[in-house]
Design an enzyme around this catalytic site. Structure first.
Site, PDB file in Angstrom:
ATOM      1  N   SER A 175       0.843  -1.198   0.000  1.00 37.40           N
ATOM      2  CA  SER A 175       0.000   0.000   0.000  1.00 37.40           C
ATOM      3  C   SER A 175       0.886   1.259   0.000  1.00 37.40           C
ATOM      4  O   SER A 175       1.753   1.374  -0.861  1.00 37.40           O
ATOM      5  CB  SER A 175      -0.948  -0.052   1.206  1.00 37.40           C
ATOM      6  OG  SER A 175      -1.947   0.917   1.055  1.00 37.40           O
ATOM      7  N   ASP A 276      -9.464  -3.895  -5.904  1.00 39.76           N
ATOM      8  CA  ASP A 276      -8.780  -2.723  -5.359  1.00 39.76           C
ATOM      9  C   ASP A 276      -9.054  -1.532  -6.273  1.00 39.76           C
ATOM     10  O   ASP A 276      -8.727  -1.584  -7.466  1.00 39.76           O
ATOM     11  CB  ASP A 276      -7.273  -3.014  -5.281  1.00 39.76           C
ATOM     12  CG  ASP A 276      -6.506  -1.925  -4.546  1.00 39.76           C
ATOM     13  OD1 ASP A 276      -7.044  -0.816  -4.369  1.00 39.76           O
ATOM     14  OD2 ASP A 276      -5.352  -2.204  -4.160  1.00 39.76           O
ATOM     15  N   HIS A 306      -8.090  -4.607  -1.372  1.00 42.82           N
ATOM     16  CA  HIS A 306      -6.892  -4.002  -0.796  1.00 42.82           C
ATOM     17  C   HIS A 306      -6.596  -4.618   0.568  1.00 42.82           C
ATOM     18  O   HIS A 306      -7.490  -4.803   1.365  1.00 42.82           O
ATOM     19  CB  HIS A 306      -7.102  -2.489  -0.672  1.00 42.82           C
ATOM     20  CG  HIS A 306      -5.832  -1.725  -0.533  1.00 42.82           C
ATOM     21  ND1 HIS A 306      -5.034  -1.427  -1.616  1.00 42.82           N
ATOM     22  CD2 HIS A 306      -5.202  -1.242   0.547  1.00 42.82           C
ATOM     23  CE1 HIS A 306      -3.971  -0.765  -1.193  1.00 42.82           C
ATOM     24  NE2 HIS A 306      -4.048  -0.634   0.109  1.00 42.82           N
TER      25      HIS A 306
END
Ligand SMILES: *[C@@H]1O[C@H](CO)[C@@H](O)[C@H](O)[C@H]1NC(C)=O
Length: 335
Positions: A175, A276, A306
């Site tokens: 991330s 995502d 995610h």
């Protein structure tokens, strides 16, 4: 048939609960004036202590780099069961996720994840406790990462085992940490290291963006963790004041980006999830690397949203570790 309108994958209840809680906590503690209520967030950000005694096959210790800015890293060393000899284990510099503003190297979930990586990858993990935004904006995080690399290169670290091979150094992150892994790799290319050589970059669902709204951002607006209202806020907190999302730290191959085709950029593995909202930006990142003539691999998990990788209840989290193992083995073999 129309496209699947679902905004999130079918998840086991534990990951679903944890993601929902994290999203709730982030929204509760991020303020409209782009500050974070740290006291409140830290109440729920449970920390795991380092343990010299191996826990699940991995020993950990915290190593100070620069106390004046609270820069340190957590070192994960897998047990070698006697055999260990020779410099044979790759070293992975790891950047945790958390939207540039949240979590730490000793947050419970990342401690558990890095321990798992050390054990499964048979690698020494260096998890960087970089400074957080908005108190510290870009490029502080990149400086912290490069300074940790310099520290490892120049210092005889007592707890760094002899089997750690600094010539097989990988930079990885998830991330926001996936974005930072790219920034730190760029920063490291300019440096001359004595012992250390960077041979690969692993960007797991990197947090990337731009002024444009992509198809996946719009279609997956209701995603639990990465809807646009939250990522927009993260960019406002992370980027230097007055920047927009076409800043090169957000839109890496965008209108203001630097040309990397002449750089000695390492082989890169980009991990993308089909649920995502950031996936379009991540594919563009992969395309940008290829167009710049770099070795790059795109790994896609169509059923994942995610942050799937930290949840052992999600089978793809195991597949990803296998992919990372293959990538690390391949890049190490060519050195
Ligand atoms: C932001 O808002 C909080 C809470 O409303 C306040 O305590 C703080 O002083 C504000 N900070 C700035 C920089 O405006």
């Amino acid at each position: 048939m129309s496209q699947n309108p679902k905004a999130s994958p079918n998840l086991p209840w534990i990951p679903r609960l944890l993601m929902t809680f994290l999203a709730f906590l982030v929204d509760l503690t991020r303020r409209p004036n782009i500050t974070v209520n740290r006291r409140l967030f830290n109440l729920f950000d449970f920390k795991a202590p380092a343990s010299k005694k191996p826990n699940n096959g991995v020993a950990t210790s915290d190593i100070k780099v620069d106390p004046s800015r609270n820069l340190w890293f957590r070192l994960y060393t897998p047990e070698t069961h006697g055999g260990g000899g020779g410099a044979c284990m790759p070293v992975v510099l790891y950047f945790h996720g958390g939207g540039f503003c949240y979590l730490a190297a000793n947050s419970f979930s990342f401690d558990r994840y890095c321990r798992r990586l050390a054990r499964e990858l048979r690698a020494v993990i260096v998890s960087v406790n970089y400074r957080l935004a908005p108190e510290h904006r870009h490029p502080c995080q990149r400086e912290d990462g490069v300074d940790v690399l310099k520290f490892i290169d120049e210092t005889n670290i007592e707890n760094l085992p002899a089997y750690a091979n600094l010539k097989q150094c990988f930079i990885a992150g998830d991330s926001a940490g996936g974005n930072l892994a790219h920034q730190v790799t760029l920063g490291a290319i300019e440096k001359k290291f004595r012992k250390l050589k960077i041979v690969g970059l692993i960007a797991i669902q990197p947090l990337l963006g731009g002024e444009e709204r992509t198809e996946s951002e719009i279609r997956l607006q209701k995603s639990t963790l990465m809807p646009m209202h939250r990522t927009d806020w993260m960019w406002k907190a992370f980027l230097p004041q007055g920047s927009n999302r076409d800043h090169p730290a957000t839109n890496i191959f965008g209108p203001n980006s630097v040309d990397i085709s002449g750089l000695n950029f390492p082989a890169t593995m980009v991990v993308v999830g089909g649920f995502d909202p950031l996936q379009d930006w991540q594919r563009r990142y992969y395309d940008g690397l290829k167009k710049s003539g770099k070795e790059a691999y795109l790994i896609e998990y169509p059923n994942c949203g995610h942050s799937f990788y930290v949840h052992t209840q999600i089978p793809e989290s195991f597949l990803l570790i296998e992919e990372m193992k293959n990538f690390i083995g391949l890049q190490s073999a060519y050195q």
